[in-house]
Design an enzyme around this catalytic site. Sequence first.
Site, mmCIF file in Angstrom:
data_model
loop_
_atom_site.group_PDB
_atom_site.id
_atom_site.type_symbol
_atom_site.label_atom_id
_atom_site.label_comp_id
_atom_site.label_asym_id
_atom_site.label_seq_id
_atom_site.Cartn_x
_atom_site.Cartn_y
_atom_site.Cartn_z
ATOM 1 C CG HIS A 85 13.325 16.910 19.066
ATOM 2 N ND1 HIS A 85 13.532 15.933 20.016
ATOM 3 C CD2 HIS A 85 12.300 16.467 18.290
ATOM 4 C CE1 HIS A 85 12.665 14.955 19.840
ATOM 5 N NE2 HIS A 85 11.904 15.249 18.795
ATOM 6 C CB SER A 104 -0.974 0.001 1.193
ATOM 7 O OG SER A 104 -1.929 1.016 1.061
ATOM 8 C CG ASP A 107 13.367 6.205 21.748
ATOM 9 O OD1 ASP A 107 12.797 5.401 22.506
ATOM 10 O OD2 ASP A 107 12.867 7.301 21.420
ATOM 11 C CB SER A 147 10.520 5.433 19.298
ATOM 12 O OG SER A 147 10.770 6.785 19.653
ATOM 13 C CB SER A 157 11.879 12.414 17.081
ATOM 14 O OG SER A 157 10.871 13.353 16.732
#
Length: 282
Positions: A145, A111, A197, A155, A147
């Site tokens: 930052h 998909s 993480d 994560s 992420s």
Amino acid sequence: MPPRPADPNLAAPAAGADDPDEEEKVRIRVPKSLARCLDHAVEPFTLVGAQPCLSFHKPMYLMPGTYSDRYPGEETEFVYQISLKLNLFSSNVFFAYTQKSYWQIYNANDSRPFRETNYNPEIFYRWKPELAWCSGCGLDLGFEHESNGKDVQDSRSWNRVYFTAFHEWKRTLVDLKLWYRIPEDPKKTPDDPKGDDNPDIDDYYGYGELRVQQRLFHHNHLAALMLRGNPSTGKGAVELNYSVPFGDYLYWNVYVFNGYGDSLIDYNRSLTRVGIGVMLAR
């Protein structure tokens, strides 16, 4: 009563408006555009531009065709990056936002998913003193930052304070960025949503990166090289961009990356990526 001086922020009166009262009615206030600095001719190098408005930051590009030894075949990815910065409060403080996405647009069986997106807001102070002995010198001091916004197992994130020193000439920009990662508490369990993480990310990214941009052939072509790594682990990355203008504000772009950190999810996996596409800013 003497006539009022013309307001520079007002548009010119409509043609044929001879009556002063009628002329006043047809005047329209034209606000200054927040994006008036999104002009490729304003600064020779967008990365160290200091325009007092919304402007380009890092390169912005669309690469509909890339090849990676880790994501071949149907997993071949459309990679794009957007990056803008905004001058705050008419000062030397800037807020910037960069987003890079990896879209498996050719993978119809799954998909056509976005495999990874990295979000990178930052705030920094930019100093460009125009010193007599170093007119192109400057420095940034900032916090950023980065992420990928995924759930616990996938994560990835980190926070850094950084210092960047740069020197720009008419045809060359050299900048050295050094950073310190803000420590995080270790996870209590692998499924702990809190905690670090990626505690070993410095092993692969190191503590700094060097970028060199060189304009070639009457400033029309631009070659950009990035090097980063950690000498103690022998791990790092090299990235090369080469762009050629076409049209008024677009550039053909060839991209090569090898090493660790192609994306945050791949921070500890070495891969090679080659891409071709279009740049909107470089």
